[in-house]
Design an enzyme around this catalytic site. Structure first.
Site, PDB file in Angstrom:
ATOM      1  N   THR A   1       0.812  -1.108  -0.019  1.00 45.20           N
ATOM      2  CA  THR A   1       0.044   0.030   0.078  1.00 45.20           C
ATOM      3  C   THR A   1       1.005   1.223   0.050  1.00 45.20           C
ATOM      4  OG1 THR A   1      -1.792  -0.970   1.035  1.00 45.20           O
ATOM      5  CG2 THR A   1      -1.634   1.063   1.456  1.00 45.20           C
TER       6      THR A   1
ATOM      7  N   HIS B   1      -7.261 -10.816  -1.515  1.00 51.39           N
ATOM      8  CA  HIS B   1      -6.958 -10.379  -0.245  1.00 51.39           C
ATOM      9  C   HIS B   1      -7.359 -11.053   0.844  1.00 51.39           C
ATOM     10  CE1 HIS B   1      -4.680  -8.401   2.779  1.00 51.39           C
ATOM     11  NE2 HIS B   1      -4.428  -7.147   2.339  1.00 51.39           N
TER      12      HIS B   1
ATOM     13  N   ALA C   1      -6.008 -11.661   3.940  1.00 52.88           N
ATOM     14  CA  ALA C   1      -4.875 -11.445   5.184  1.00 52.88           C
ATOM     15  C   ALA C   1      -5.344 -10.110   5.864  1.00 52.88           C
ATOM     16  CB  ALA C   1      -3.799 -11.629   4.546  1.00 52.88           C
TER      17      ALA C   1
ATOM     18  N   TYR D   1      -8.498  -7.619   7.208  1.00 53.60           N
ATOM     19  CA  TYR D   1      -9.737  -6.989   6.459  1.00 53.60           C
ATOM     20  C   TYR D   1     -10.689  -8.017   6.221  1.00 53.60           C
ATOM     21  CZ  TYR D   1      -5.948  -3.717   5.666  1.00 53.60           C
ATOM     22  OH  TYR D   1      -4.774  -2.861   5.901  1.00 53.60           O
TER      23      TYR D   1
ATOM     24  N   ARG E   1      -4.123 -14.719  -0.732  1.00 49.78           N
ATOM     25  CA  ARG E   1      -3.150 -14.300   0.278  1.00 49.78           C
ATOM     26  C   ARG E   1      -3.714 -14.668   1.714  1.00 49.78           C
ATOM     27  NH1 ARG E   1       0.508  -9.140   1.909  1.00 49.78           N
ATOM     28  NH2 ARG E   1       2.672 -10.575   1.734  1.00 49.78           N
TER      29      ARG E   1
HETATM   30  C1  8OZ Z   1      -0.270  -0.988   5.473  1.00 54.06           C
HETATM   31  C2  8OZ Z   1      -1.125  -0.046   5.152  1.00 54.06           C
HETATM   32  C3  8OZ Z   1      -2.395   0.099   4.702  1.00 54.06           C
HETATM   33  C4  8OZ Z   1      -2.646  -1.024   4.250  1.00 54.06           C
HETATM   34  C5  8OZ Z   1      -2.441  -4.800   4.260  1.00 54.06           C
HETATM   35  C6  8OZ Z   1      -3.483  -3.483   2.557  1.00 54.06           C
HETATM   36  O1  8OZ Z   1      -1.499  -4.919   5.407  1.00 54.06           O
HETATM   37  C7  8OZ Z   1      -2.514  -3.353   3.579  1.00 54.06           C
HETATM   38  C8  8OZ Z   1      -1.989  -2.293   4.166  1.00 54.06           C
HETATM   39  C9  8OZ Z   1      -0.717  -2.054   4.765  1.00 54.06           C
HETATM   40  O2  8OZ Z   1      -2.773  -6.025   3.610  1.00 54.06           O
END
Ligand code: 8OZ
Length: 373
Positions: free
Chosen positions: A26, A179, A181, A184, A232
C-alpha cells in the site's frame, strides 16, 4: 539440480522469468482511487520481478478504507490500470492485481454517503486508518465503529469481487489475488475476535470460513478458467486487531477447502505482517509445514508462495529446500527496483525510508537508485 530464485516458473501457464515476487504494498498515491502516471513508472521500474502483485485495490467504494488507495470500480481507475499493465508487459513483466475489501478498517468519511463501514460484527477495531485532508496533509486516525452485515448482503459483495476480477482481466492484468489476510473483511470473518455472528457465517470454523470460500468460488467461476488466481492468508498476524486463539485448525480447514479450487498459488504471510516471523497467536507456535502438507494431502496443486521479512539467504534456502515455489518481497522492492539483479549479483541493497511509505509523491517511490545508475 538445485532450484534457485532465478529459475523460471510456470504459474498455471503464465511464464514467470524468476521466483522473486513483488509483494502487495500500500502506497497511498492514487487520489480519487485512480492510479496516476507516477504509479505506472513505479511498477515499470520493478518489471524484472518474476511477478508483480499490485498494492491492495478496492473492489468497490464500500471496500475502500484508506485515503488515496486505488480501486477497480470506476472507468478512470480502470483506464489508469490499463496504462500500468501495458507498460509492465512492454518491459517483459507480469502483473496481478490484489482484490481488496477492507471491511471494518475504514472510516465513515471514506464510505459512500458517510455511512459506517461494514463488518461481520459491529465491533470496532483497535486500529487506525489513513486520511488525507483538503490541504493534502495525511494522518492516521482511529477506524470507525462498523455495522454488522446482513447475510443477505453477502452475495452482493461476492458480485463486487467478481465484477472487479472481470474488469481487471479486461484491462490487461495477468491474474488476480484475493486479499484474505491482514485483518480485512475476509480475515474478519475468519477470526473470533472480529466475528461474533450467530448465523451460518459465525461460530464454528466451518461457518467462519464460509465467506472466504464463497469469494473464492465466485472469483474462480468468473476468471479462474482463463487466468491465474491466488489467495493471500496471514494465519497469525495481529495487524488490524484480529486474533484467533486456535489458528492452526482454522487455517487447516481453510486450505482443505481451497484444495477444491484450481487456484494458481497460495500466498502465506508467516508471523506478524512486517514484523516478527515467529509471532504466535494461541498457545502453540503455528506449524506452516503442516499447513502446506494438509493442503497437498487434500489434493491442492497451487504453487506455494511465502512472505514476510525474507532476506536473500532465507529466501534462497526456502526455494532450494522446496519449502516454497515463490518468495515475495515487500519492503526490499520499495527501495530496490532492480531487486532481482541485485540478488543475482549479490549487490548491496538499499534500505527503505519508512517515512515515505504512505502518501506523498515521487520521493521514496520512483527515485530509488538502480545499480547501473
Ligand atoms: C499498510 C497500510 C495500509 C494497508 C495490508 C493493505 O496490510 C494493507 C495495508 C498495509 O494488507
Amino acid at each position: 539440480m538445485t532450484t534457485t530464485l532465478f529459475d523460471p516458473f510456470d504459474l498455471s501457464g503464465l511464464q514467470l522469468a524468476n521466483r522473486i515476487v513483488m509483494a502487495p504494498l500500500t502506497r497511498n498515491r492514487s487520489p480519487g482511487a485512480v492510479p496516476q502516471p507516477i504509479t505506472a513508472t513505479y511498477y515499470a521500474q520493478r518489471a524484472s520481478a518474476g511477478l508483480i502483485i499490485t498494492e491492495a485495490t478496492a473492489i468497490s467504494a464500500q471496500g475502500q478504507g484508506y485515503a488515496n488507495v486505488p480501486g477497480l470500480y470506476t472507468q478512470q481507475a480502470l483506464d489508469g490500470w490499463r496504462t500500468i499493465t501495458d507498460i509492465v508487459h512492454t518491459r517483459g513483466g507480469k502483473i496481478i492485481v490484489q482484490l481488496w475489501h477492507v471491511g471494518r478498517i475504514s472510516h465513515n468519511s471514506l464510505q459512500p454517503d458517510n455511512q459506517p463501514p461494514v463488518a461481520p460484527s459491529a465491533i470496532r477495531a483497535q486500529s487506525t486508518t489513513y486520511l488525507i485532508d483538503a490541504n493534502g496533509q495525511g494522518s492516521f486516525v482511529p477506524t470507525s465503529l462498523p455495522r454488522a452485515l446482513a447475510a443477505s448482503e453477502l452475495p452482493g459483495i461476492i458480485d463486487d469481487y467478481r465484477r472487479a476480477a472481470r474488469a481487471a482481466i479486461e484491462v490487461g492484468f495477468d491474474g488476480v489475488e484475493i486479499h484474505a489476510a491482514n485483518g480485512y473483511l475476509i480475515d474478519q470473518f475468519l477470526r473470533l475476535s472480529s466475528n461474533q455472528r450467530s448465523d451460518n457465517y459465525g461460530g464454528s470454523i466451518e461457518n467462519r470460513a464460509r465467506f472466504l470460500l464463497a469469494v473464492v468460488e465466485g472469483v474462480m467461476e468468473e476468471v479462474g478458467a482463463t487466468c491465474p488466481a491466488g489467495i493471500r492468508l496471514s494465519p497469525v498476524t495481529p495487524v488490524c486487531d484480529v486474533f484467533d486463539p486456535e489458528p492452526q485448525p482454522l487455517f487447516e480447514y481453510v486450505v482443505r477447502g481451497l484444495a477444491r479450487y484450481a487456484l494458481s498459488y497460495i500466498h502465506i504471510i508467516e508471523g506478524a505482517t512486517g514484523g516478527a516471523r515467529d509471532h504466535q497467536q494461541g498457545n502453540t507456535p503455528f506449524d506452516y509445514a503442516t499447513l502446506k502438507q494438509v493442503y497437498r494431502d487434500a489434493g491442492g496443486k497451487a504453487a506455494w508462495m511465502l512472505n514476510n521479512n525474507y532476506d536473500p539467504a532465507l529466501a534462497r534456502q526456502a526455494i532450494e529446500t522446496g519449502q516454497a515455489d515463490l518468495i515475495s518481497f515487500g519492503r526490499l522492492f520499495i527501495s530496490n527496483p532492480d531487486l532481482v539483479e541485485r540478488l543475482r549479483k549479490n549487490s548491496p541493497l538499499t534500505t527503505p525510508d519508512t517515512s515515505t511509505f504512505y502518501g506523498g509523491n515521487e520521493h521514496g517511490y520512483t527515485d530509488y537508485p538502480f545499480l547501473d545508475a
